[in-house]
Scaffold this active site. Structure first.
Site, mmCIF file in Angstrom:
data_model
loop_
_atom_site.group_PDB
_atom_site.id
_atom_site.type_symbol
_atom_site.label_atom_id
_atom_site.label_comp_id
_atom_site.label_asym_id
_atom_site.label_seq_id
_atom_site.Cartn_x
_atom_site.Cartn_y
_atom_site.Cartn_z
ATOM 1 N N GLY A 8 -3.220 8.245 -5.392
ATOM 2 C CA GLY A 8 -1.998 8.981 -5.014
ATOM 3 C C GLY A 8 -1.495 9.752 -6.230
ATOM 4 N N GLY A 11 0.846 13.191 -6.512
ATOM 5 C CA GLY A 11 2.216 13.237 -6.003
ATOM 6 C C GLY A 11 3.256 13.296 -7.104
ATOM 7 N N GLN A 12 4.509 13.105 -6.688
ATOM 8 C CA GLN A 12 5.635 13.259 -7.615
ATOM 9 C C GLN A 12 5.539 12.268 -8.788
ATOM 10 O OE1 GLN A 12 9.494 12.117 -6.128
ATOM 11 N NE2 GLN A 12 10.598 13.293 -7.671
ATOM 12 N N ASP A 34 -6.937 10.913 -5.437
ATOM 13 C CA ASP A 34 -6.027 11.318 -4.361
ATOM 14 C C ASP A 34 -6.894 11.770 -3.195
ATOM 15 O OD1 ASP A 34 -2.764 12.242 -4.538
ATOM 16 O OD2 ASP A 34 -3.918 13.086 -2.864
ATOM 17 N N ASP A 52 -9.971 8.532 -0.337
ATOM 18 C CA ASP A 52 -9.012 8.234 0.725
ATOM 19 C C ASP A 52 -8.767 6.729 0.691
ATOM 20 O OD1 ASP A 52 -7.612 7.715 3.012
ATOM 21 O OD2 ASP A 52 -8.949 8.846 4.347
ATOM 22 N N ILE A 53 -7.552 6.315 0.428
ATOM 23 C CA ILE A 53 -7.271 4.874 0.310
ATOM 24 C C ILE A 53 -7.588 4.145 1.614
ATOM 25 C CG2 ILE A 53 -4.796 5.074 0.884
ATOM 26 C CD1 ILE A 53 -6.374 2.577 -1.566
ATOM 27 N N TYR A 142 9.439 2.915 6.931
ATOM 28 C CA TYR A 142 9.107 2.916 5.496
ATOM 29 C C TYR A 142 9.613 1.630 4.830
ATOM 30 C CZ TYR A 142 9.359 4.612 0.615
ATOM 31 O OH TYR A 142 9.236 4.774 -0.743
ATOM 32 N N LYS A 146 7.541 -1.464 3.118
ATOM 33 C CA LYS A 146 7.726 -1.872 1.717
ATOM 34 C C LYS A 146 8.111 -3.350 1.633
ATOM 35 C CE LYS A 146 6.809 1.962 -0.490
ATOM 36 N NZ LYS A 146 5.605 2.074 -1.314
#
Ligand code: NAD
Ligand code: SER
Length: 316
Positions: A8, A11-12, A34, A52-53, A142, A146
């Site tokens: 990932g 990403g940010q 990623d 791809d995870i 979400y 988590k």
């Protein structure tokens, strides 16, 4: 030095984490991964792999072949995007975690970082200075993913000795990479719009206080947690971490100190209900005590550095 993989990475958070870890350990030690075919040019200073995870066998093969020891698993759908596709959000946010936890259980991966979020809390949680241990009834897919992830991390640590470490990040604010579908992302967009047009329409109400953090603090906190001696860590679900909390109104006032003509208006959408279910501020005393966490950036310092660095030409 352990060979490190960041999944990932485009990403940010990933973009800045890869750069910081490469600075620390050397470019070749830190592989960015990623699902995207190509990585951003800023990450071209070191190895990149398209992974791809959700492709469990490909991820396993890569990690075992390359003798990867530390994994930062960042791939996920964030709060607002996840609400639009709950089934896929659950799959993406959970399946990859099991793949990496299992690799650690089997002894291949030695240490894992997996980020949690303030989204683990819900409308029945005390919203001011939310404690480490409290009621947790998340109302978003979400947040549910988590919270479940946190439970599985703790379970794998307790049952199998897996060295997994996690932080409940607040909303993260940064200028290197654009954010990807969070409820707190207004606090990034606002800087681009302030510089571009001097105007911003916020998708949250003006008095919606949320916990936030400047990215430099988040990256430093992540690396400090990953380097902390295991015996210092009392939490293997995820640590509360605080930066600075503010409302859109307070942020607009701060921006006006630099751009006096800046105007903000409000047009709340579905993200308001998500924000209303989250804490306004966070008690991170356990992280302070266990591994010495201390934020540096307040709203003033964060606003100054954001306005100096955001480049509105990146917006479409
Ligand atoms: P982001 O959306 O900016 O980046 C996620 C990256 O994952 C993207 O580059 C995307 O291409 C990649 N990705 C998506 N599907 C993938 C797949 N199948 N395989 C491999 N890569 C895939 O997210 P971010 O803001 O960098 O967040 C990273 C992590 O931190 C997430 O787990 C998120 O829940 C958590 N977090 C972020 C914040 C925040 O404010 N940014 C706050 C709390 C928690
Ligand atoms: N910044 C994230 C979001 O809004 C919080 O996890 O989704």
């Amino acid at each position: 030095m352990a060979k490190t993989l960041i999944i990932g990475a485009c990403g940010q958070i990933g973009t800045e984490l890869v750069l910081e870890l490469r600075k620390k350990w050397g470019n070749d030690q830190v592989t960015a991964a990623d699902v995207k075919e190509e990585c951003p040019s800023v990450l071209a200073n070191g190895p990149y792999v398209q992974l791809d995870i959700l492709n469990r066998s490909a991820v396993r093969e890569f990690i075992i072949d390359q003798q990867i020891e530390h994994v930062y698993l960042l791939a996920a759908l964030l709060s607002a995007t996840a609400e639009k596709n709950p089934a896929f959000a659950w799959e993406l946010n959970m399946e990859g975690l099991f793949t990496i936890l299992d690799l650690a259980k089997e002894g291949y991966v030695k240490r894992i970082f997996w980020p949690s979020s303030i989204a683990v809390f819900g409308p029945t949680t005390p919203r001011e200075m939310t404690p480490q241990y409290t009621v947790m009834e998340p109302s978003t897919v979400y947040g549910i993913s988590k919270q479940a992830g946190e439970r599985w991390c703790e379970y794998y640590h307790t049952k199998f000795g897996v060295d997994v470490r996690s932080i409940r990040y607040p909303g993260l604010i940064s200028h290197t990479s654009l954010p990807g579908g969070g409820t707190t992302d207004y606090a990034v967009d606002i800087f681009y719009r302030a510089k571009q047009s001097g105007k911003y329409t916020c998708f949250l109400k003006g008095d919606s206080a949320l916990p936030m953090m400047y990215m430099e603090d988040a990256i430093r906190g992540t690396i400090e947690l990953m380097e902390a001696p295991a015996e210092k860590l009392s939490i293997r679900s995820a640590y509360n971490l605080a930066g600075c909390s503010f409302t859109p109104e307070e942020l607009a006032l701060e921006i006006r100190k630099h751009i006096p003509e800046f105007e903000i208006s409000y047009d709340p959408d579905f993200r308001q209900a998500i924000a209303d279910s989250w804490p306004k501020s966070i008690d991170d005393s356990v992280a302070q005590k266990d591994w010495g966490w201390k934020p540096v950036y307040d709203i003033q310092a964060m606003t100054k550095v954001m306005l100096e660095n955001v480049d509105p030409s990146r917006l479409q």
